[in-house]
Every structure is written in C-alpha cells, then in structure tokens.
Scaffold this motif. Structure first.
Motif, PDB file in Angstrom:
ATOM      1  N   MET A   1       0.849  -1.086   0.142  1.00 53.62           N
ATOM      2  CA  MET A   1       0.131  -0.099  -0.071  1.00 53.62           C
ATOM      3  C   MET A   1       0.845   1.276   0.015  1.00 53.62           C
ATOM      4  N   ALA A   2       1.832   1.361   0.807  1.00 51.03           N
ATOM      5  CA  ALA A   2       2.704   2.404   0.727  1.00 51.03           C
ATOM      6  C   ALA A   2       3.370   2.823  -0.442  1.00 51.03           C
ATOM      7  N   CYS A   3       3.972   1.679  -1.237  1.00 50.25           N
ATOM      8  CA  CYS A   3       4.390   1.817  -2.319  1.00 50.25           C
ATOM      9  C   CYS A   3       3.398   2.306  -3.472  1.00 50.25           C
ATOM     10  N   LYS A   4       2.016   1.830  -3.388  1.00 53.51           N
ATOM     11  CA  LYS A   4       1.158   2.067  -4.388  1.00 53.51           C
ATOM     12  C   LYS A   4       0.938   3.506  -4.401  1.00 53.51           C
ATOM     13  N   VAL A   5       0.674   4.190  -3.004  1.00 48.55           N
ATOM     14  CA  VAL A   5       0.403   5.532  -2.752  1.00 48.55           C
ATOM     15  C   VAL A   5       1.715   6.487  -3.228  1.00 48.55           C
ATOM     16  N   LEU A   6       2.731   6.001  -2.801  1.00 51.58           N
ATOM     17  CA  LEU A   6       3.705   6.733  -3.279  1.00 51.58           C
ATOM     18  C   LEU A   6       4.039   7.088  -4.846  1.00 51.58           C
ATOM     19  N   GLU A   7       3.733   6.133  -5.362  1.00 47.97           N
ATOM     20  CA  GLU A   7       3.863   6.026  -6.871  1.00 47.97           C
ATOM     21  C   GLU A   7       2.658   6.747  -7.589  1.00 47.97           C
ATOM     22  N   GLU A   8       1.277   6.713  -6.936  1.00 45.41           N
ATOM     23  CA  GLU A   8       0.394   7.328  -7.511  1.00 45.41           C
ATOM     24  C   GLU A   8       0.579   8.927  -7.341  1.00 45.41           C
ATOM     25  N   GLU A   9       1.165   9.185  -6.011  1.00 43.94           N
ATOM     26  CA  GLU A   9       1.399  10.718  -5.795  1.00 43.94           C
ATOM     27  C   GLU A   9       2.701  11.315  -5.966  1.00 43.94           C
ATOM     28  N   LEU A  10       3.483  10.468  -6.948  1.00 41.34           N
ATOM     29  CA  LEU A  10       4.798  11.154  -7.219  1.00 41.34           C
ATOM     30  C   LEU A  10       4.573  12.524  -7.702  1.00 41.34           C
ATOM     31  N   ASP A  11       3.762  12.746  -8.678  1.00 45.19           N
ATOM     32  CA  ASP A  11       3.608  13.939  -9.379  1.00 45.19           C
ATOM     33  C   ASP A  11       3.162  15.155  -8.446  1.00 45.19           C
ATOM     34  N   SER A  12       2.420  14.880  -7.365  1.00 37.70           N
ATOM     35  CA  SER A  12       1.822  15.735  -6.547  1.00 37.70           C
ATOM     36  C   SER A  12       3.016  16.162  -5.162  1.00 37.70           C
TER      37      SER A  12
ATOM     38  N   ILE B   1      14.227  12.865  -4.568  1.00 39.84           N
ATOM     39  CA  ILE B   1      13.908  11.844  -3.676  1.00 39.84           C
ATOM     40  C   ILE B   1      14.388  10.575  -3.496  1.00 39.84           C
ATOM     41  N   GLY B   2      14.336   9.965  -2.394  1.00 35.72           N
ATOM     42  CA  GLY B   2      15.287   8.989  -1.943  1.00 35.72           C
ATOM     43  C   GLY B   2      14.403   7.876  -1.181  1.00 35.72           C
ATOM     44  N   ILE B   3      14.890   6.755  -1.249  1.00 39.95           N
ATOM     45  CA  ILE B   3      14.062   5.607  -0.536  1.00 39.95           C
ATOM     46  C   ILE B   3      14.742   4.683   0.395  1.00 39.95           C
ATOM     47  N   ILE B   4      14.590   4.564   1.342  1.00 39.94           N
ATOM     48  CA  ILE B   4      15.605   3.394   2.327  1.00 39.94           C
ATOM     49  C   ILE B   4      14.324   2.535   2.903  1.00 39.94           C
ATOM     50  N   CYS B   5      14.498   1.251   2.892  1.00 38.95           N
ATOM     51  CA  CYS B   5      13.859   0.303   3.671  1.00 38.95           C
ATOM     52  C   CYS B   5      14.365  -0.208   4.681  1.00 38.95           C
TER      53      CYS B   5
ATOM     54  N   LYS C   1      11.988  14.276 -11.532  1.00 38.14           N
ATOM     55  CA  LYS C   1      11.574  14.521 -13.029  1.00 38.14           C
ATOM     56  C   LYS C   1      12.421  13.705 -13.989  1.00 38.14           C
ATOM     57  N   GLU C   2      13.873  13.703 -13.565  1.00 43.31           N
ATOM     58  CA  GLU C   2      14.773  13.052 -14.477  1.00 43.31           C
ATOM     59  C   GLU C   2      14.627  11.330 -14.296  1.00 43.31           C
ATOM     60  N   GLU C   3      14.307  10.988 -13.268  1.00 40.51           N
ATOM     61  CA  GLU C   3      14.427   9.371 -12.872  1.00 40.51           C
ATOM     62  C   GLU C   3      13.069   8.946 -12.542  1.00 40.51           C
ATOM     63  N   LYS C   4      11.927   9.712 -12.854  1.00 37.61           N
ATOM     64  CA  LYS C   4      10.578   9.165 -12.729  1.00 37.61           C
ATOM     65  C   LYS C   4      10.122   7.745 -13.021  1.00 37.61           C
ATOM     66  N   GLN C   5      10.703   7.211 -14.293  1.00 33.31           N
ATOM     67  CA  GLN C   5      10.451   5.761 -14.598  1.00 33.31           C
ATOM     68  C   GLN C   5      11.113   4.663 -13.661  1.00 33.31           C
ATOM     69  N   LYS C   6      12.180   5.083 -13.539  1.00 32.36           N
ATOM     70  CA  LYS C   6      13.122   4.119 -12.684  1.00 32.36           C
ATOM     71  C   LYS C   6      12.460   4.191 -11.153  1.00 32.36           C
ATOM     72  N   ILE C   7      11.758   5.194 -10.611  1.00 38.77           N
ATOM     73  CA  ILE C   7      11.342   5.286  -9.295  1.00 38.77           C
ATOM     74  C   ILE C   7      10.019   4.376  -9.493  1.00 38.77           C
ATOM     75  N   LYS C   8       9.281   4.677 -10.368  1.00 32.60           N
ATOM     76  CA  LYS C   8       8.033   3.875 -10.444  1.00 32.60           C
ATOM     77  C   LYS C   8       8.476   2.315 -10.653  1.00 32.60           C
ATOM     78  N   ASP C   9       9.560   2.114 -11.311  1.00 31.19           N
ATOM     79  CA  ASP C   9       9.819   0.439 -11.355  1.00 31.19           C
ATOM     80  C   ASP C   9      10.055  -0.076 -10.232  1.00 31.19           C
ATOM     81  N   LEU C  10      10.805   0.742  -9.243  1.00 25.99           N
ATOM     82  CA  LEU C  10      11.144   0.300  -7.987  1.00 25.99           C
ATOM     83  C   LEU C  10       9.918   0.189  -7.236  1.00 25.99           C
ATOM     84  N   LEU C  11       8.956   0.934  -7.120  1.00 26.38           N
ATOM     85  CA  LEU C  11       7.831   0.980  -6.220  1.00 26.38           C
ATOM     86  C   LEU C  11       6.911  -0.036  -6.784  1.00 26.38           C
ATOM     87  N   SER C  12       6.692  -0.250  -7.955  1.00 24.72           N
ATOM     88  CA  SER C  12       5.736  -1.350  -8.718  1.00 24.72           C
ATOM     89  C   SER C  12       6.072  -2.838  -8.487  1.00 24.72           C
TER      90      SER C  12
END
Length: 295
Positions: free
Chosen positions: A219-230, A239-243, A284-295
C-alpha cells in the motif's frame, strides 16, 4: 486499545458517561472520581469508537492573559506559554513548582490570515530582536527601544515615506509588526547566503515480515507511486527511498546504474551510508526508474 469508564446506564454510547456541561466540567469530573468503583466498569473499544470526547468543548486550557496583552497576542494557539507571567528569577520559578515552557505550533491553521510584512525588517543591533508591539517608540517613532536588551535603535526611513517617495506621517496602525505579536516576514535576498535549495524527500519504509503480511508495504509503494507527481517542489525536487527491517536497504536510483540497485547494510549498531551521490535523485529525471522500484 481499550479504555475503562464508569457505567451510567444513560442512552448514547454503551458504558460511557454523558458529556457534562462546560461550566460544571471540573466539578462533575471530581465527583465521578470519588464515586468510581473498580467493580462497576465497562469498556470502550477505541478502535471502533474514535471520537469519545464531546466536540463542542476545548480540551486544552490556555493561560489567562492580562487585558492589555490580548490585543497584541491574537494567536495564543500558535505561540503559548505555560505561565502568563515570567518569573523574575530562577528561585521564584523553583518555588512555583510549575514547569515554565512554550508550546509552539508554527504550522497550525489559525483560520484568520496572518499579517504579511515586507522589507525593511527592523532588528535590534545588539540582540537581533525583531521590532514588535512591546518596544518603546521614542523621538516621534524615529527610534525604538528594544524590549529585550533596552538598546535604542533607529527606525528605517521607509517607515516615513510612501510608495511614491513622498514623506508621510508615521502611522502605527499601518504597521502589522507593531500591532500583532505574530506576523510573517518576506525575507529579502540578503537573508540568504545561497539560493534556495531543491526540496529533498527521503521516505523510510518498514519491510519487516509483519509489514509485508499486512499489506502495508504494498500500500505504501502504491500510494507513493500514485502521488509522485503531487510531491511539493519545483523541477529540482529530489527523492530517496530507504527500507528497514533487521537490515537497512538503500537503493541506487542514479541514471548511470541501469536498473535500481539495492545496497544492504547489516550492521545496525554502526550503520553507514554505502554511497552518497546515488541515493538521492531528481524526480523528473528518474521518474520511470522510481516507479519501477515501487511497482
């Protein structure tokens, strides 16, 4: 979570006493505490009943202010002291046996619009106190005496000239900083040592077994991916992501890394950052790579 209350048998929520009238709240509460029996109790499930307090009563108590200060202190919910009088010495404070502190909520929604002040921003030359409603104006408001260190300071010439450059009489009512204890300053360029930096957002996601099984991670990954542009910020936002679980999981999202790379740090007693430049990337530059990680 469960809270116990005295059973009253009155209509409404089962096992919960009806809300007392505001004027008799303290007396009713004291009476209930005296009459409360450990054997005569029921329970309220806080997971099912979230709003157990009456909505028409304030649960916070603000210290009373003298009448002459109420005019200036229009927003006590934003900046409030636990005492309405500052003790003259530490020995007096110790005798009071009451904590002395400030409750500050800088981003609280105040309802009314906060006055906005544009430069110049008068400040004391010694202690750097901002001009405020409690300073003393001297020499026809040409000078002001600091209410903190008692230093006499010159008032900026802009206070005596209009936008057209003509001299105008000093009007204290036209200066929010001299009438309200809370104002918002539009800081000039000399207040910054460098241009405003890009907004950086670092998200920490719990990936423990429990978090995975409950679906929280998904759920966290889904919400973050959907709200990435917001995400607030301009085109430079990053942006950076640490698990984290029993280990720390860093992710290399740099454009030269190809697919997202996971870097694992197992030492939680002395954690370290495996790399510096690749963990924070431009959205903006790495949006697709960020979405690939979250999906």
């Amino acid at each position: 979570a469960v809270v116990s209350t005295q059973s009253t048998g009155q209509p409404g929520m089962p096992g919960m006493a009806m809300a007392p009238q505001p004027g008799a709240a303290m007396d009713d509460a004291s009476q209930r505490m005296r009459q409360m029996s450990l054997s005569d109790r029921s329970h309220i499930n806080l997971m099912e009943h979230r709003s157990i307090f009456p909505k028409d009563e304030k649960l916070t108590c603000l210290p009373p202010l003298p009448p002459d200060l109420i005019t200036h202190n229009k927003y006590p919910e934003h900046f409030c002291s636990t005492l309405n009088v500052v003790p003259s010495s530490s020995s007096v404070l110790n005798k009071l046996k009451v904590p002395f502190g400030l409750v500050i909520q800088p981003f609280k929604d105040l309802g009314d619009e906060v006055p906005v002040v544009t430069p110049p921003i008068p400040r004391c030359k010694v202690c750097r106190t901002y001009v405020n409603p409690y300073v003393q104006l001297n020499d026809g408001a040409r000078r002001w005496k600091c209410n903190i260190c008692a230093r006499l300071n010159d008032m900026p010439a802009d206070y005596f000239y209009g936008e057209d450059g003509r001299r105008v009489p000093f009007n204290i009512d036209s200066r929010p900083e001299l009438n309200s204890a809370l104002v918002e300053y539009i800081a000039p360029s000399e207040y910054t040592t460098r241009p405003p930096q890009a907004a950086v957002y670092l998200y920490l996601i719990d990936v423990s077994i429990g978090a995975v099984q409950t679906g929280m991670v998904k759920m966290a990954c889904k919400v973050l991916e959907e709200e990435l542009d917001s995400i607030p910020g301009d085109s430079r936002r990053c942006i950076g992501i640490i698990c984290f679980s029993s280990k720390l999981h860093y992710f290399n999202l740099h454009k030269n890394s190809g697919q997202p790379q996971m870097l694992v740090v197992a030492d939680l007693d002395e954690p370290f950052i495996p790399t510096i430049d690749e963990l924070i990337v431009n959205i903006k530059e790495e949006k697709q790579k960020i979405k690939d990680l979250l999906s």
